[in-house]
Design a protein around this motif. Structure first.
Motif: not given
Length: 119
Positions: A43-65, A67-71, A110-111
């Motif tokens: 558990k990361a109490p001071s933030g959210h854990i950034v998902p690894n989206v390298v290799g994913k379709n760009h749209q799916e990567a945005q959706d994963a981000m 879902a993890a709370g990064f907009y 996140i870039t």
């Protein structure tokens, strides 16, 4: 009488033995710090854990981000041609900053660097 005396002695012997030692307490979890990479599943109490989206379709990567709370997401053409990513599903993420597994405040950007599948 003898049976009662023997039972009493056994009971007294059972009660007078020291209790088993208590198990040691579990180690305190390390406090995660923004920007620090953490072990998956912790558990990361001071933030959210950034998902690894390298290799994913760009749209799916945005959706994963999201879902993890990064907009706050920025996107770049990884080939250096400065093309706009119009059809997100035609692109694949080749790099992200910060990398997956990093603990990050969800207000940070996140870039995602992507290239077309045909590149």
């Amino acid at each position: 009488m003898r049976k009662a005396l023997l039972t009493g002695l056994l009971l007294l012997a059972a009660c007078s033995s020291p209790p088993p030692p208590a198990p040691p307490p579990p180690p305190a979890p390390a406090e995660a710090v923004i920007g620090q990479t953490v072990v998956p599943g912790s558990k990361a109490p001071s933030g959210h854990i950034v998902p690894n989206v390298v290799g994913k379709n760009h749209q799916e990567a945005q959706d994963a981000m999201q879902a993890a709370g990064f907009y706050r997401l920025a996107e770049e053409d990884a080939t250096g041609r400065k093309r706009s990513l119009i059809m997100d599903r035609n692109w694949v993420v080749v790099e992200q900053n910060p990398q997956g597994g990093t603990v990050l405040d969800p207000k940070e950007t996140i870039t995602l660097r992507s290239k077309k599948y045909t590149d």
